[in-house]
Write a protein that holds these residues in place. Structure first.
Motif, PDB file in Angstrom:
ATOM      1  N   LEU A  76      14.603   8.154  -3.937  1.00  0.00           N
ATOM      2  CA  LEU A  76      14.279   9.517  -3.511  1.00  0.00           C
ATOM      3  C   LEU A  76      14.693  10.555  -4.546  1.00  0.00           C
ATOM      4  O   LEU A  76      14.126  11.652  -4.596  1.00  0.00           O
ATOM      5  CB  LEU A  76      14.968   9.808  -2.172  1.00  0.00           C
ATOM      6  CG  LEU A  76      14.359   9.116  -0.951  1.00  0.00           C
ATOM      7  CD1 LEU A  76      15.297   9.225   0.252  1.00  0.00           C
ATOM      8  CD2 LEU A  76      13.003   9.711  -0.609  1.00  0.00           C
ATOM      9  N   ASN A  77      15.680  10.215  -5.398  1.00  0.00           N
ATOM     10  CA  ASN A  77      16.124  11.156  -6.423  1.00  0.00           C
ATOM     11  C   ASN A  77      15.039  11.469  -7.447  1.00  0.00           C
ATOM     12  O   ASN A  77      15.108  12.475  -8.163  1.00  0.00           O
ATOM     13  CB  ASN A  77      17.353  10.599  -7.149  1.00  0.00           C
ATOM     14  CG  ASN A  77      17.045   9.330  -7.934  1.00  0.00           C
ATOM     15  OD1 ASN A  77      16.547   8.351  -7.370  1.00  0.00           O
ATOM     16  ND2 ASN A  77      17.324   9.338  -9.226  1.00  0.00           N
ATOM     17  N   ASN A  98       0.825  -1.204   0.000  1.00  0.00           N
ATOM     18  CA  ASN A  98       0.000   0.000   0.000  1.00  0.00           C
ATOM     19  C   ASN A  98       0.863   1.259   0.000  1.00  0.00           C
ATOM     20  O   ASN A  98       0.592   2.222  -0.719  1.00  0.00           O
ATOM     21  CB  ASN A  98      -0.912  -0.001   1.224  1.00  0.00           C
ATOM     22  CG  ASN A  98      -2.382  -0.081   0.865  1.00  0.00           C
ATOM     23  OD1 ASN A  98      -2.746  -0.240  -0.297  1.00  0.00           O
ATOM     24  ND2 ASN A  98      -3.243   0.033   1.854  1.00  0.00           N
ATOM     25  N   VAL A  99       1.898   1.266   0.840  1.00  0.00           N
ATOM     26  CA  VAL A  99       2.804   2.415   0.893  1.00  0.00           C
ATOM     27  C   VAL A  99       3.507   2.584  -0.450  1.00  0.00           C
ATOM     28  O   VAL A  99       3.630   3.703  -0.970  1.00  0.00           O
ATOM     29  CB  VAL A  99       3.829   2.245   2.028  1.00  0.00           C
ATOM     30  CG1 VAL A  99       4.829   3.404   2.027  1.00  0.00           C
ATOM     31  CG2 VAL A  99       3.137   2.167   3.382  1.00  0.00           C
ATOM     32  N   ALA A 100       3.964   1.477  -1.042  1.00  0.00           N
ATOM     33  CA  ALA A 100       4.658   1.548  -2.331  1.00  0.00           C
ATOM     34  C   ALA A 100       3.773   2.140  -3.424  1.00  0.00           C
ATOM     35  O   ALA A 100       4.243   2.902  -4.282  1.00  0.00           O
ATOM     36  CB  ALA A 100       5.146   0.163  -2.738  1.00  0.00           C
ATOM     37  N   ILE A 101       2.483   1.818  -3.383  1.00  0.00           N
ATOM     38  CA  ILE A 101       1.557   2.288  -4.416  1.00  0.00           C
ATOM     39  C   ILE A 101       1.135   3.731  -4.168  1.00  0.00           C
ATOM     40  O   ILE A 101       1.163   4.570  -5.081  1.00  0.00           O
ATOM     41  CB  ILE A 101       0.312   1.373  -4.474  1.00  0.00           C
ATOM     42  CG1 ILE A 101       0.706  -0.025  -4.951  1.00  0.00           C
ATOM     43  CG2 ILE A 101      -0.758   1.969  -5.389  1.00  0.00           C
ATOM     44  CD1 ILE A 101      -0.397  -1.057  -4.772  1.00  0.00           C
ATOM     45  N   HIS A 102       0.732   4.040  -2.926  1.00  0.00           N
ATOM     46  CA  HIS A 102       0.105   5.327  -2.638  1.00  0.00           C
ATOM     47  C   HIS A 102       1.070   6.377  -2.087  1.00  0.00           C
ATOM     48  O   HIS A 102       0.780   7.573  -2.183  1.00  0.00           O
ATOM     49  CB  HIS A 102      -1.040   5.135  -1.644  1.00  0.00           C
ATOM     50  CG  HIS A 102      -2.111   4.210  -2.131  1.00  0.00           C
ATOM     51  ND1 HIS A 102      -2.835   4.438  -3.278  1.00  0.00           N
ATOM     52  CD2 HIS A 102      -2.576   3.022  -1.634  1.00  0.00           C
ATOM     53  CE1 HIS A 102      -3.700   3.458  -3.473  1.00  0.00           C
ATOM     54  NE2 HIS A 102      -3.562   2.586  -2.484  1.00  0.00           N
ATOM     55  N   GLN A 103       2.203   5.948  -1.510  1.00  0.00           N
ATOM     56  CA  GLN A 103       3.189   6.891  -0.975  1.00  0.00           C
ATOM     57  C   GLN A 103       4.599   6.448  -1.396  1.00  0.00           C
ATOM     58  O   GLN A 103       5.424   6.080  -0.558  1.00  0.00           O
ATOM     59  CB  GLN A 103       3.089   6.974   0.550  1.00  0.00           C
ATOM     60  CG  GLN A 103       1.769   7.504   1.077  1.00  0.00           C
ATOM     61  CD  GLN A 103       1.730   7.598   2.601  1.00  0.00           C
ATOM     62  OE1 GLN A 103       2.704   7.293   3.292  1.00  0.00           O
ATOM     63  NE2 GLN A 103       0.607   8.025   3.139  1.00  0.00           N
ATOM     64  N   PRO A 104       4.887   6.463  -2.680  1.00  0.00           N
ATOM     65  CA  PRO A 104       6.175   5.917  -3.153  1.00  0.00           C
ATOM     66  C   PRO A 104       7.393   6.630  -2.590  1.00  0.00           C
ATOM     67  O   PRO A 104       8.435   5.995  -2.380  1.00  0.00           O
ATOM     68  CB  PRO A 104       6.087   6.079  -4.674  1.00  0.00           C
ATOM     69  CG  PRO A 104       5.027   7.110  -4.904  1.00  0.00           C
ATOM     70  CD  PRO A 104       4.055   6.952  -3.778  1.00  0.00           C
TER      71      PRO A 104
END
Length: 444
Positions: free
Chosen positions: A307-308, A244-250
């Motif tokens: 993050l880049n 979920n984090v990977a999809i909605h808060q990458p």
């Protein structure tokens, strides 16, 4: 302004961290109490009933401490975070009011009946009151996490011309894709804490050769419940939550995994490393190639953005804190699985109660589920920064402009002193209950 934000956040972080020491035990413990009571109804063996009543005393003490430490947080929404409350109160007020009106009163009312009404009601109704306490405690967690989930992934809203958020789809609050994985993951974390507490008390009794039958019961129940919860908290709930984090808060996912640069051919999973934010790299890292890509997308070569790839204005404001919180949670969870698996193997071999190093380990591990749960919540909250409502309302825009940093620091110091006294009182009262042990219906 920066001092004001810092002290507002520090005060809420301190009060909610201390507060959550208590609900994380009661939510899991309520399920175990229901189990003990159910076993008594099935077997008519008195030690199960005595165990249920013993742990309900611990539950009641935790519940009282949770109430006392939870009330100040409600006031902080008005004092320190008035703008946030003004703008989003039409949405978060729905679930918070439901938690107070339904879950809290359900839990507190039937807690009293369980503690004092056994003889009056009979055993089946006594079991029902215990089940309703469990239902109330889990419903409370569900509604709090529904609020938190909306802040992480806002749904079912519209923004008026004056900037206020209003709800246009009540059902969306409870069909939020963030809610169910977060709730189940949190409840399994709570069950891990309660399992270790129950097992640790049992180990204490066995090592001190007192209340031995209860000691065996508590250790057995704790390690079985704990192993199941430790596995489920990792998979599927932890896996579901991470995806979920990977999809909605990458950008959050990249920070908590320590991915500063997008990697070609798949992302490695970091086992150990220290984030150097200034130079945008991990120092002294130990990593396994491509594993993170496979765990996240089931493809060894799947790209995970570093993050880049994101503007620094949307980076989490405390990347080292987020990274370490996440890895502490995962590392401790792995240790829990290993220890509890060994304990269950010894239980199967009928040697657990004589294996003193495991009993000592269960006692020694008592504080670590609390640390793991706290680290998990820090991961969620640090990961959402710099937003109060993700991608919609920044933290800096939610504070109370008329409350000075000096006022907040003064009250923070007051909370620290008061909560230190409350913590000592709790330890004394809980220690007294545990040292006395369960009251037996018949001599065991």
């Amino acid at each position: 302004m920066e001092d004001m934000i810092f002290y507002d956040r520090m005060q809420f972080a301190f009060t909610i961290t201390f507060h959550y020491l208590f609900p994380q035990l009661t939510m899991g413990l309520s399920l175990m109490i229901v189990y003990f009571k159910w076993r008594f109804l099935r077997t008519q063996i008195d030690k199960y009933n005595d165990a249920a009543k013993f742990w309900m005393k611990i539950f009641a003490l935790n519940f009282a401490m949770g109430v006392v430490t939870g009330i100040p947080m409600e006031f902080q929404f008005g004092t320190n975070w008035a703008k946030f409350s003004e703008l989003t109160g039409g949405i978060i007020g729905q679930t918070l009011a439901m938690e107070g009106m339904f879950s809290f009163f359900l839990e507190s009312s039937f807690l009293g009946l369980f503690l004092f009404g056994e003889k009056l009601m009979g055993q089946k109704l006594h079991f029902l009151t215990g089940f309703l306490v469990f239902l109330g405690s889990w419903a409370s967690g569900y509604l709090i996490i529904a609020t938190h989930s909306w802040m992480q992934y806002p749904v079912g809203y519209e923004i008026l011309e004056n900037g206020k958020f209003v709800l246009n789809n009540f059902g969306a609050l409870f069909s939020n894709p963030w809610l169910m994985p977060a709730f189940l993951h949190n409840q399994m974390g709570s069950l891990i804490t309660s399992s270790f507490v129950v097992a640790a008390v049992g180990a204490f009794y066995l090592l001190n050769n007192k209340h031995s039958e209860f000691g065996k019961l508590f250790v057995k129940t704790g390690v079985i419940f704990g192993l199941v919860a430790s596995i489920v908290v990792a998979f599927p709930t932890g896996d579901w939550m991470a995806k979920n984090v990977a999809i909605h808060q990458p950008v959050t996912f990249a920070a908590m995994e320590g991915i500063f640069e997008t990697e070609d051919g798949g992302a490695e999973i970091i086992l150990i490393g220290q984030p150097d934010v200034e130079n945008k790299k991990l120092d002294n890292k130990i990593a396994v190639p491509n594993v993170l890509s496979f765990l996240t997308y089931q493809r060894w070569d799947a790209e995970i953005k570093g993050l880049n790839e994101f503007d620094e204005s949307v980076h989490p404001t405390n990347i080292p804190g987020l990274y370490y919180s996440y890895h502490i949670m995962v590392g401790l969870g792995t240790i829990f699985i290993g220890l509890l698996l060994l304990a269950n193997i010894q239980l199967f071999r009928k040697k657990l109660y004589e294996t003193k190093w495991i009993l000592w380990s269960l006692m020694f591990m008592l504080p670590f589920p609390y640390i793991a749960n706290t680290a998990g919540w820090y991961t969620a909250e640090l990961g959402r920064q710099p937003w109060l409502v993700y991608n919609l309302l920044r933290t800096v825009d939610g504070i109370s402009p008329t409350v000075s940093s000096g006022n907040t620091l003064f009250t923070l110091l007051g909370f620290i002193g008061l909560y230190l006294l409350l913590g000592l009182l709790f330890i004394m009262l809980a220690g007294k209950i545990i040292n006395k042990g369960p009251e037996t219906t018949k001599q065991i």
